[in-house]
Design a protein around this motif. Structure first.
Motif: not given
Ligand code: TXA
Ligand code: MG
Length: 355
Positions: A110, A112, A48
């Motif tokens: 993730p 992100e 991430s």
């Protein structure tokens, strides 16, 4: 940061450079590399923090998700869930190649990387350097186009250097890319497949494999009014941003060749009288119709492949000049032409005038 720049010849990259790129990526750094569509800016998709670095290097809004690039078709199973039979058919037909498929994401991807979404976009590039870099890293690689957010995607290494030199660990120079515009994106996470971004793989090619697909409104919108319905949210978050924008004010003109060339010639003359410099984007067939201004052909009207190949480079070259206005012809809207017009209309901020 000093950016390492390495040259790869004819799709052939030195073993040491490949190992170095792989190590940078594994350790959470950023490497830009060529793909068959445009240059990508890669990071470890499972890290991430590394994905976060992409957003700051590009100045990209954090709700705009990244495409995960894989080197082997089986890698998709580490990333995506509920892969339908139709999606498998598309993977078998078009991978490796310029088609990105959106799936439900696996937990381990993730947020992100996916801009907070529960879906994930995956693509297996066909470019040998891209493939070798992903293999060398040994992890799936999140890679948006390697440009500063809002600028045209890079099709030559100079474009990547202009935008990202000093902001990322490494750039692999693989020369000019082949296709020149970004991959087609199709959402296969819902019951009915939907094209979110047009590209080299066209609707017709997809429908030959899996039957009828929908097309997101953002793909076909010809005016900003088409998108102003409050309930409308583009499914590919990136499509809502003003993209590919040259510094000069760009307007497109649609109509018969005679009307378009006359209108553009008149406007350029008006600009000259006002002491302003103007540029013209035209085609080989119409080049001789213009008298003044900075006149640039993107290729033959009859060859969309060439137009796609040259388009972003032409837009970026205008940024190096002092033209304040750019007037462009429109292009045939069929097949790859739909992707070309989609990018140009966005670059023009939806300013398309009928003449
Ligand atoms: O050809 C390409 O696709 C290039 C090369 C480098 O592979 N990459 C590229 O990435 O164009 P980027 O980040 O410039 O564009 C990614 C697009 C954005 O419009 C984003 O919103 C959309 O993909 N996207 C990514 N994940 C998505 C998801 N889960 N659902 C819907 N759209 C998604
Ligand atoms: Mg991009």
């Amino acid at each position: 940061m000093k950016t390492i720049i390495k040259r790869a010849n004819n799709d052939d990259i030195k073993k040491d450079d490949l190992a170095e790129a792989g190590e940078i990526l594994r350790k959470g750094g950023l490497v830009a590399f060529p793909t068959e569509t445009v240059y990508g800016l890669g990071a470890n998709a499972f890290d991430s923090e590394a994905s976060g670095k992409i957003y700051s290097a590009k100045g990209r809004p954090s709700d705009n998700p990244l495409i995960i690039h894989i080197a082997d078709i089986n890698m998709v199973n580490d990333i995506a869930e509920n892969i339908s039979i139709e999606a498998k058919r598309l993977m078998e037909k078009f991978w490796p190649g310029p088609l990105t498929i959106v799936f439900k994401k696996k937990e381990k991807v993730p947020y992100e990387t996916t801009g907070g979404l529960d879906t994930v976009a995956v693509r297996m590039p066909s470019h040998q350097i891209a493939r070798k870099i992903i293999e060398s890293a040994g992890v799936p690689i999140a890679a948006p186009s390697a440009n500063k957010s809002g600028r045209p995607s890079p099709t030559k290494v100079e474009h990547v250097i202009d935008d990202l030199n000093g902001r990322i660990e490494m750039i692999i120079d693989g020369g000019q890319v082949g296709i020149g515009i970004e991959s087609t994106i199709i959402d296969m996470s819902d019951k009915t497949p939907m094209i979110l971004r047009p590209g080299f793989i066209t609707k017709t090619m997809i429908e030959e494999e899996i039957g009828t697909v929908l097309v997101d409104k953002v793909v076909t919108a010809r005016s900003i009014n088409d998108l102003e319905d409050e309930s409308y949210v583009p499914k590919a978050p990136g499509m809502k941003y003003r993209h590919y924008a040259p510094k000069a004010d760009l307007t497109m003109f649609e109509g018969s060749i005679e009307n378009v060339t006359k209108k553009i010639n008149d406007l350029v003359l008006q600009d000259i009288k006002q002491g302003k410099k103007a540029g013209i984007i035209c085609t080989d067939e119409t080049l001789h119709c213009y008298n003044s201004g900075l006149i640039v052909s993107v290729g033959s009207r009859d060859n969309n492949d060439t137009i796609a190949h040259n388009l972003y480079s032409v837009l970026r070259d205008f940024d190096k000049t002092d033209v304040e206005k750019i007037y462009s012809e429109t292009f045939f809207d069929s097949n790859l032409g739909q992707a070309i017009m989609n990018r140009m209309i966005k670059a023009a901020g939806y300013k398309v005038e009928k003449v």
